[in-house]
Design an enzyme around this catalytic site. Structure first.
Site, PDB file in Angstrom:
ATOM      1  N   CYS A   2      27.049  36.556  41.703  1.00 46.83           N
ATOM      2  CA  CYS A   2      26.057  35.827  41.256  1.00 46.83           C
ATOM      3  C   CYS A   2      25.550  35.883  39.738  1.00 46.83           C
ATOM      4  CB  CYS A   2      24.909  36.083  42.281  1.00 46.83           C
ATOM      5  SG  CYS A   2      25.304  36.131  44.127  1.00 46.83           S
ATOM      6  N   GLY A  28      29.048  31.623  40.186  1.00 44.46           N
ATOM      7  CA  GLY A  28      28.607  31.403  41.682  1.00 44.46           C
ATOM      8  C   GLY A  28      28.749  29.938  41.812  1.00 44.46           C
ATOM      9  N   ASN A 101      21.594  39.774  41.929  1.00 42.89           N
ATOM     10  CA  ASN A 101      23.113  39.914  41.478  1.00 42.89           C
ATOM     11  C   ASN A 101      23.398  41.367  41.905  1.00 42.89           C
ATOM     12  OD1 ASN A 101      25.719  39.660  40.839  1.00 42.89           O
ATOM     13  ND2 ASN A 101      25.058  39.988  38.627  1.00 42.89           N
ATOM     14  N   GLY A 102      24.423  41.330  42.962  1.00 46.26           N
ATOM     15  CA  GLY A 102      24.920  42.706  43.223  1.00 46.26           C
ATOM     16  C   GLY A 102      25.296  42.830  44.692  1.00 46.26           C
ATOM     17  N   TYR A 258      37.322  39.317  34.170  1.00 47.91           N
ATOM     18  CA  TYR A 258      37.282  38.350  34.680  1.00 47.91           C
ATOM     19  C   TYR A 258      35.878  37.290  34.695  1.00 47.91           C
ATOM     20  CZ  TYR A 258      37.937  34.787  38.450  1.00 47.91           C
ATOM     21  OH  TYR A 258      38.073  33.429  39.122  1.00 47.91           O
ATOM     22  N   THR A 304      40.857  32.423  32.100  1.00 47.92           N
ATOM     23  CA  THR A 304      40.389  33.733  31.547  1.00 47.92           C
ATOM     24  C   THR A 304      41.426  34.371  30.591  1.00 47.92           C
ATOM     25  OG1 THR A 304      39.440  33.772  33.695  1.00 47.92           O
ATOM     26  CG2 THR A 304      39.057  35.600  32.549  1.00 47.92           C
ATOM     27  N   ASP A 366      48.423  36.712  33.495  1.00 42.90           N
ATOM     28  CA  ASP A 366      47.038  36.426  34.278  1.00 42.90           C
ATOM     29  C   ASP A 366      46.202  37.716  33.949  1.00 42.90           C
ATOM     30  OD1 ASP A 366      45.374  35.066  35.944  1.00 42.90           O
ATOM     31  OD2 ASP A 366      46.471  35.089  37.633  1.00 42.90           O
ATOM     32  N   ASP A 367      44.980  37.464  34.592  1.00 46.49           N
ATOM     33  CA  ASP A 367      43.785  38.478  34.150  1.00 46.49           C
ATOM     34  C   ASP A 367      43.862  39.529  35.185  1.00 46.49           C
ATOM     35  OD1 ASP A 367      42.173  37.605  36.607  1.00 46.49           O
ATOM     36  OD2 ASP A 367      42.035  35.811  35.436  1.00 46.49           O
TER      37      ASP A 367
END
Length: 505
Positions: A2, A28, A101-102, A258, A304, A366-367
């Site tokens: 988030c 998000g 966030n978390g 990312y 990314t 790719d990441d």
């Protein structure tokens, strides 16, 4: 994952909050919300959807006030119901609104404890509402009509003592100000900014990433330290205090791989520079281990990995080409709920430029590789475009374990690398060769930019959880909540509940 933001200003903050959320949208895409304080009352708007769709002119006009918080969400814990959009609110004590966030690893126990100790009812399955009620109860226990900064820091200290997991938090307290704090391991990012208005009065801002501070015209002051609390009064006075007895710094390394925007700085590290270093490290490994391969061109899987792939191409002395065109109006595949939706989105999201593939031996970059289904489809797209051979490089090591700190990783048995070696993964995704970044190289790519970062949260790669409270029982619970079948049931229940609500209204 988030994104959060909070502002204490001298003029209305609704537009600045909106602008900040738009540049945090990558964190998000499920829901968005803003709460402001106006004349001693909360003004709120939150709903499912992107920022630009949630907030119309009429909503923005109602979000009055010089202080507010905002949130963009994708569901890590709980469902994707609109009822679980943030910020959350409780009316006692004082009136509190919180965005988080978390992910809390002991949310279930905390929820039961809150009912037993405080008779507080948690109305959703969101751990953020649990965290809000823990903080609210600790403030209530102080028994004070007017809180002093030391009182607020005492409540945060007691919250730290109970809560486990990852949390970066912004909270509004009516009649007092804005409170922000970060978990004692500093897993999730939180950054403090400031600016002066036309009269020279100071305004403050906290946000998940520095880019939100930049676009709002604030200057970055510093990162909020692990375990630290920041309190800004309604009058704009700033107070800070370390509220953890044993803070450690273990930032989530996946932020650099990312999640974060390349134009952000997190814990004094440029995300862009970290990704360039990842490309250098991986390029050197490819040069050592794939010396015999005759690769014609290096092609990133946007976006990314573009900076990473460019550095790999330079290290290998190979051409770098953009072989895929991305539809920017499709959301990030990694954070889309449900395997069916993820699969359907890949070909709508990317289209191959056949001239860059035809007859060539290509190295796709790719990441990371999570489930492997996206990688498999992209490799097939390259073959359909005429590639003679398709090699695949991942800027992150093998993801073998679920994340419990705010990233909605699949359960272990849905991770392609879980219990498998590189050769087997390579065969499953249909590549002619597969190479992963080494974990130590990944950590060093970030650490080179800030030697103070000695340790990182790397559990998805090695299964070592920094909070030391994650056991098999918890992982089994996570498996029941996160597997695609469970998510499909919750999505059906959410849609059914919405239909019932609409019929009733």
């Amino acid at each position: 994952m988030c994104g959060i933001v909070g502002i204490v200003g001298t003029t209305p903050v609704n537009q600045a909050l909106y602008d900040a959320l738009t540049v945090l949208q990558h964190r998000g895409q499920d829901a968005a919300g803003i709460v402001t304080i106006d004349e001693g009352n909360f003004r709120q708007r939150k709903a499912n959807g992107l920022v630009k769709d949630v907030f119309e002119v009429r909503h923005m006009q109602r979000l009055k006030g010089n202080m507010g918080i905002g949130h963009v969400r994708y569901p890590t814990a709980g469902s994707s119901s609109a009822a679980e959009a943030q910020p959350f609110y409780v009316n006692s004590p004082y009136g509190l609104a919180l965005a988080h966030n978390g992910n809390l690893t002991n949310a279930r126990a905390l929820k039961e404890e809150q009912f037993k100790r405080a008779r507080r009812h948690i109305n959703t399955t969101s751990d953020s509402e649990v965290l809000l009620n823990v903080l609210a109860h600790e403030l209530d226990l102080l028994g004070k009509e007017v809180l002093q900064p030391e009182d607020i820091f005492t409540a945060v200290r007691r919250t730290h003592a109970q809560v486990r997991g990852a949390y970066a938090v912004v909270t509004l307290i009516i009649g007092h100000g804005l409170l922000a704090f970060r978990d004692p391991n500093g897993i999730r990012p939180l950054i403090l900014g400031r600016r002066s208005d036309e009269r020279g009065q100071v305004e403050y801002m906290v946000a998940s990433e520095s880019v939100a501070i930049d676009v709002s015209g604030f200057e970055v002051v510093r990162d909020v330290a692990p375990g630290e609390a920041v309190y800004i009064t309604e009058q704009g006075q700033l107070f800070t205090l370390q509220c953890s007895e044993t803070p450690q710094h273990n930032p989530c390394i996946f932020e650099y791989v990312y999640f974060a925007r390349p134009d952000s700085f997190i814990d004094k590290v440029s995300v862009y520079a970290a990704r360039v270093n990842m490309g250098r490290k991986l390029g050197e490994k490819i040069a050592r281990e794939w010396e015999e391969l005759d690769i014609d061109v290096v092609i990133p899987i946007p976006e990314t990995s573009c900076d990473i792939a460019l550095e790999i191409a330079q290290r290998l002395g190979l051409p770098y080409r953009q072989g895929f065109v991305k539809n920017r109006y499709i959301g990030r595949t990694f954070i889309m709920p449900g395997q069916t939706q993820r699969k359907q989105s890949v070909r709508r999201k990317l289209n191959a430029i056949s001239s860059e593939f035809k007859g060539k031996k290509v190295l796709l970059v790719d990441d990371s590789i999570v489930r492997g289904t996206t990688s498999e489809q992209i490799i097939q797209m390259a073959r359909d475009a005429g590639a003679a051979k398709v090699y695949f490089a991942s800027a992150a090591p093998e993801i073998r374990f679920p994340n419990v700190y705010g990233i909605d990783m699949p359960v272990a048995n849905e991770l392609i690398a879980h219990g498998r070696e590189v050769e087997e993964i390579c065969a499953l995704i249909g590549a002619d060769g597969l190479i992963f970044q080494d974990l130590e190289d990944l950590q060093e790519a970030v650490r080179e930019l800030n030697p103070e970062l000695r340790h990182f949260e790397t559990s998805v790669f090695n299964g070592e959880y920094v909070t030391s409270d994650v056991d098999q029982h918890y992982l089994d619970h996570l498996n029941a909540m996160r597997n695609d079948d469970s998510k499909a049931v919750r999505e059906w229940q959410d849609s059914s509940n919405l239909e019932i609500f609409n019929e009733g209204s």
